[in-house]
Every structure is written in C-alpha cells, then in structure tokens.
Write a protein that holds these residues in place. Structure first.
Motif, mmCIF file in Angstrom:
data_model
loop_
_atom_site.group_PDB
_atom_site.id
_atom_site.type_symbol
_atom_site.label_atom_id
_atom_site.label_comp_id
_atom_site.label_asym_id
_atom_site.label_seq_id
_atom_site.Cartn_x
_atom_site.Cartn_y
_atom_site.Cartn_z
ATOM 1 N N ASN A 32 0.828 -1.213 0.000
ATOM 2 C CA ASN A 32 0.000 0.000 0.000
ATOM 3 C C ASN A 32 0.859 1.258 0.000
ATOM 4 O O ASN A 32 0.560 2.223 -0.705
ATOM 5 N N VAL A 35 2.370 1.705 -3.461
ATOM 6 C CA VAL A 35 1.403 2.236 -4.427
ATOM 7 C C VAL A 35 1.104 3.704 -4.146
ATOM 8 O O VAL A 35 1.196 4.556 -5.031
ATOM 9 N N ASN A 36 0.736 4.010 -2.901
ATOM 10 C CA ASN A 36 0.283 5.369 -2.575
ATOM 11 C C ASN A 36 1.408 6.389 -2.525
ATOM 12 O O ASN A 36 1.193 7.555 -2.862
ATOM 13 N N MET A 40 1.968 6.177 -7.359
ATOM 14 C CA MET A 40 0.899 7.080 -7.776
ATOM 15 C C MET A 40 1.342 8.548 -7.941
ATOM 16 O O MET A 40 0.877 9.201 -8.863
ATOM 17 N N ASP A 51 -4.362 13.516 -8.748
ATOM 18 C CA ASP A 51 -4.189 12.755 -7.521
ATOM 19 C C ASP A 51 -5.274 11.681 -7.502
ATOM 20 O O ASP A 51 -6.451 11.981 -7.340
ATOM 21 N N PHE A 52 -4.873 10.441 -7.678
ATOM 22 C CA PHE A 52 -5.845 9.365 -7.802
ATOM 23 C C PHE A 52 -6.711 9.214 -6.561
ATOM 24 O O PHE A 52 -7.858 8.801 -6.653
ATOM 25 N N SER A 53 -6.165 9.508 -5.384
ATOM 26 C CA SER A 53 -6.960 9.355 -4.171
ATOM 27 C C SER A 53 -8.074 10.386 -4.089
ATOM 28 O O SER A 53 -8.994 10.243 -3.289
ATOM 29 N N LEU A 86 -9.670 5.758 -5.342
ATOM 30 C CA LEU A 86 -9.214 4.840 -4.295
ATOM 31 C C LEU A 86 -9.266 3.398 -4.791
ATOM 32 O O LEU A 86 -8.419 2.577 -4.441
ATOM 33 N N ASN A 89 -6.189 2.799 -6.848
ATOM 34 C CA ASN A 89 -5.057 2.561 -5.940
ATOM 35 C C ASN A 89 -5.091 1.131 -5.399
ATOM 36 O O ASN A 89 -4.071 0.442 -5.371
ATOM 37 N N GLY A 93 -2.450 -1.965 -6.064
ATOM 38 C CA GLY A 93 -1.870 -2.673 -4.920
ATOM 39 C C GLY A 93 -2.116 -4.162 -4.998
ATOM 40 O O GLY A 93 -1.222 -4.972 -4.732
#
Length: 151
Positions: A32, A35-36, A40, A51-53, A86, A89, A93
C-alpha cells in the motif's frame, strides 16, 4: 477442552499460518505504501497533476452543496461519493501483491521440483524385451518363457 485447544493451536500448520498472516499483513502495508507513496505520485504527475486518491464522483450532495475540491471535503460535508480513484489505488496494490505471491510460489515450485528430482533416483529396469517375440521378460532370464528362445 483447554488441552485440545492448546494441541490445536500449537500444531505446526496453525503456527505457520499465523506467521504467514502476520507477514502478509506487513507485506500488505508495504505494498500500500509503495502504491500510494511511490507509484501514484509520479503517475499523477505524468497525467498533469492528477491525484488518484481524490478522484470521485458525487452521487448526492451533502449539507454543503458541491463542487468539492477534495474527497475529504466531500466526506466532511456528508456527500455520497463514488471513490473510483481509491479503487484504482487498491487495484494496483492488488496486482503488485498478486505478482509478488506469483513470484514466490513460482520459486517454491521450482525448488520443489529440483528436490523431487534429486530425491528420487532413477529406478533400475526390472524387465527387458525378448528380441524374438517382443514380450516383456525378467531382466535375468536366459530363455524367453513365451517363445522359449535362447537369449
């Protein structure tokens, strides 16, 4: 009952499984973070600062009407959102985790095959073929029991 539980809990398989779960949880946190925190941000930079989140779709406005700048703002306003960033992401992951498990299992299977090959010596032949009638006969035979030929 307590004695049976202790025997069950201390069996090798249960202890191995517990160690695997603990290591898996730590590995999941590591993936995680990879990835984060590492994958990303550069990917978002390549896609013009996305920003993918914070990629989401508002399904229903909250107490304060949108547009919302970030997912945290939408959630604090009580908006109902579809958080596909999310999910992206989490999907990345999962793919990294699945690939890592695949590599580990591939290595384990390769080692297993190597140990099976080295552990099982080739068995010596126990029979031979008669050159006259082509039947299978014992290796030490000097005369074929089927055609009675001298070998």
């Amino acid at each position: 009952m307590l004695k049976e539980f202790r025997e069950f809990a201390l069996k090798g398989n249960v202890v191995d499984m517990a160690v695997g779960i603990i290591i898996g949880g730590a590995f999941g946190a590591l993936v995680n973070s990879l990835v984060n925190d590492l994958l990303m941000p550069p990917l978002g930079l390549l896609l013009k600062g996305v920003d993918f989140s914070n990629l989401f779709v508002v399904l229903k406005d909250g107490s304060q009407p949108g547009p919302y700048i970030a997912l945290a703002n939408a959630k604090s306003a009580g908006a109902v959102t579809l958080n596909y960033g999310l999910f992206v992401n989490a999907l990345i992951g999962f793919l990294i985790m699945a690939f890592a498990v695949f590599l580990v299992m591939r290595s384990i299977n390769r080692l297993r095959r190597m140990t099976e090959k080295s552990a099982a010596p080739a068995a010596a032949p126990q029979a031979k073929e008669c050159p006259f009638c082509f039947s299978t006969i014992p290796l030490k035979a000097v005369r074929c029991p089927n055609c009675t030929s001298q070998l």
